[in-house]
Design a protein around this motif. Sequence first.
Motif, short mmCIF file in Angstrom:
data_model
loop_
_atom_site.label_atom_id
_atom_site.label_comp_id
_atom_site.label_asym_id
_atom_site.label_seq_id
_atom_site.Cartn_x
_atom_site.Cartn_y
_atom_site.Cartn_z
N LEU A 24 4.65 12.23 3.07
CA LEU A 24 4.40 12.20 1.63
C LEU A 24 3.36 11.14 1.26
N SER A 25 3.35 10.02 1.97
CA SER A 25 2.44 8.92 1.61
C SER A 25 1.08 9.03 2.28
N GLN A 26 1.02 9.59 3.50
CA GLN A 26 -0.24 9.65 4.24
C GLN A 26 -0.92 11.01 4.14
N LEU A 43 3.44 9.52 -6.62
CA LEU A 43 3.83 10.90 -6.31
C LEU A 43 4.52 11.57 -7.49
N LYS A 44 4.31 12.88 -7.61
CA LYS A 44 4.98 13.67 -8.65
C LYS A 44 5.82 14.76 -8.00
N ALA A 71 0.83 -1.20 0.00
CA ALA A 71 0.00 0.00 0.00
C ALA A 71 0.87 1.25 0.00
N LEU A 72 1.96 1.22 0.77
CA LEU A 72 2.87 2.35 0.81
C LEU A 72 3.55 2.55 -0.55
N ALA A 73 3.94 1.45 -1.18
CA ALA A 73 4.58 1.52 -2.50
C ALA A 73 3.65 2.13 -3.53
N ALA A 74 2.36 1.78 -3.46
CA ALA A 74 1.38 2.32 -4.40
C ALA A 74 1.24 3.83 -4.24
#
Length: 396
Positions: free
Chosen positions: A225-227, A68-69, A60-63
């Motif tokens: 960045l991910s959450q 991200l841009k 899920a974290l990798a997705a």
Amino acid sequence: MSEISQYGGDFWRRGETLGEHLERRGIDRREFLGWCAKMAVLMGLGPVAAAGAESSAGNALAAKLGALKRPVVIWLQLQECTGCLESALRSYDTAIGDLVLNLVSMQYVELVMAAAGQQANDALEEASSQDHLLVINGSIPRGAGGGYCTIGGESAEVVLRKAAAKASHVLAVGACAYYGCVQAARPNPTGAVGVQDILTDRTVVNIPGCPPIGEVITACITYILSQGHAPPCDTEGRPLFAYSARIHDNCPRRAYYDAGQFVGQFDDPAARLGHCLYHVGCKGPATFAACPVIKWNGGTSFPIQAGHPCIGCTEKHFFDRMTPFYSVLPTVPGVGVESTANKIGAWATGAALVGIAAHATGSAIGLRKARMKEDAVVSLPVIGQDGKQPQDGESK
């Protein structure tokens, strides 16, 4: 990478996602998933996956990261020694270290950027005008009108306030940015303070340490960045995934502390046997950090494991509160292994308030015990045939 990679080769292209960038760079998908699985465990997003099994939290974290841009990061270095950024950059695994640097577009980072002078100032101004993540190393000196630390003719405080104006999140990395560190130690000649003392109207995530562990810095940036929000923190603004437990509670020498086996001086027999370092100044019982769990240099070791006592560098004002570093830390009554960073301060205050009453009660009990001992009949000394208490490093 913008200001860095345009001088160094293959940088993250505009409009390109992180996943596309890593694929173009030839980074193996399995390697990326493995790194994300480790980060997910460190950040408390999921459990450790069984051998050979996939990590759902890691996937899920990798997705999220892969989509991200080019998020923009400004990394300010104020009154400090560069050790915190060195800790983040000098990863034990070059592939992971490169991955971390390519995770963000660091348009301004003094230590590694090629730009200088007006070109560097322009880069900072351009990055500050965009939505960005702001990372700060170093304290902010307010003495002499801010003249102890200036960048481009402006004081550290002015530079910080300008950079923070449009920042989505603010990270104070290192003990200097947390509260001022050695610069703020008495008598604090430069008037050094931490980021949270300047940006009083903002939420500041503190990642203390002198320096912090690189993986903790990376994990906190990755979490945001991910959450899309800061990780859960304690009352000091420190991420709970890294600062919720005392070093003492996870220390590999803890069994020796419980058994009363202590090092009396460096290089004595007890030191060679790896006994507890409490009596030579270890501040682990009062220090909240992940050092025994994450360790340094790829999980190789950390100071206590290497034979040096913890100096408490993740705690506020440790240069004043924890010194002399090789003196025994006073115990705080009632603090057990289940303590949290939020509870220990309250307990310490309560202990101070009842100190006089406790002393009086203890004196009365001690007098009663002394009288009972005089009446007792014992054929042999209780401790040793000569009646002497064993010294530190000796068997008890």
